[in-house]
Design a protein around this motif. Structure first.
Motif, PDB file in Angstrom:
ATOM      1  N   ILE A 126       3.678  15.140  40.710  1.00  0.00           N
ATOM      2  CA  ILE A 126       4.224  15.853  41.864  1.00  0.00           C
ATOM      3  C   ILE A 126       3.101  16.009  42.867  1.00  0.00           C
ATOM      4  CG2 ILE A 126       5.151  18.053  42.661  1.00  0.00           C
ATOM      5  CD1 ILE A 126       6.564  18.316  40.030  1.00  0.00           C
ATOM      6  N   ARG A 160       3.738   9.088  37.068  1.00  0.00           N
ATOM      7  CA  ARG A 160       4.573  10.244  37.375  1.00  0.00           C
ATOM      8  C   ARG A 160       3.686  11.372  37.855  1.00  0.00           C
ATOM      9  NH1 ARG A 160       8.118  11.226  32.125  1.00  0.00           N
ATOM     10  NH2 ARG A 160       8.953  12.882  33.380  1.00  0.00           N
ATOM     11  N   LYS A 174       9.667  22.024  43.021  1.00  0.00           N
ATOM     12  CA  LYS A 174       9.706  20.615  42.654  1.00  0.00           C
ATOM     13  C   LYS A 174       9.654  20.436  41.143  1.00  0.00           C
ATOM     14  CE  LYS A 174       7.852  18.382  46.763  1.00  0.00           C
ATOM     15  NZ  LYS A 174       6.832  17.435  47.258  1.00  0.00           N
ATOM     16  N   MET A 205      10.259  18.949  34.895  1.00  0.00           N
ATOM     17  CA  MET A 205       8.923  18.962  34.313  1.00  0.00           C
ATOM     18  C   MET A 205       8.629  20.306  33.654  1.00  0.00           C
ATOM     19  SD  MET A 205       5.289  18.024  36.092  1.00  0.00           S
ATOM     20  CE  MET A 205       5.923  16.520  36.778  1.00  0.00           C
ATOM     21  N   SER A 263      13.086  21.364  39.707  1.00  0.00           N
ATOM     22  CA  SER A 263      14.131  20.383  40.005  1.00  0.00           C
ATOM     23  C   SER A 263      13.916  19.070  39.270  1.00  0.00           C
ATOM     24  CB  SER A 263      14.215  20.139  41.510  1.00  0.00           C
ATOM     25  OG  SER A 263      13.039  19.515  41.971  1.00  0.00           O
ATOM     26  N   SER A 264      12.660  18.725  38.981  1.00  0.00           N
ATOM     27  CA  SER A 264      12.394  17.450  38.301  1.00  0.00           C
ATOM     28  C   SER A 264      12.494  17.571  36.790  1.00  0.00           C
ATOM     29  CB  SER A 264      11.003  16.937  38.670  1.00  0.00           C
ATOM     30  OG  SER A 264      10.016  17.762  38.094  1.00  0.00           O
TER      31      SER A 264
END
Length: 113
Positions: A36, A34, A55, A61, A58-59
């Protein structure tokens, strides 16, 4: 700026898990399951950081990182979290009761010829 990256790397280390090493010509290289990846175009680091933040949000994290931080949590924040967890648990229990009653009705009516 480097301090930001060091803090981010230390707080995200629990997310990275090494996968099987990928062979290359002069040895092996570690791959991460995993993560980004953000490309820095034309040396524009600010734009790359903004894209990375989007990002991460939105993920999900960002929530993982906040959950694993070791710092003092105010009592008001503890109360807010406790109330939200209670609401989620109550909603989950209500939904499970509704689903159970629907399934029981289907089983009862399906068994009748």
């Amino acid at each position: 700026m480097h301090r930001f990256f060091r803090a981010l790397a230390s707080s995200v280390s629990f997310i990275r898990r090494p996968a099987l090493p990928t062979p290359v010509a002069d040895g092996s290289q570690m791959q991460w399951i995993r993560g980004i990846r953000v490309w820095v175009k034309d040396g524009n680091l600010e734009q790359a950081l903004a894209i990375m933040e989007r990002k991460m949000k939105s993920s999900g994290m960002e929530r993982l990182i906040k959950r694993h931080t070791d710092h003092h949590i105010k009592n008001s924040e503890k109360r807010v979290r406790a109330r939200k967890n209670l609401e989620l648990r109550i909603r989950s229990e209500e939904l499970s009761r509704k689903l159970r009653s629907i399934l029981v009705k289907k089983i009862r009516y399906a068994s009748k010829p």
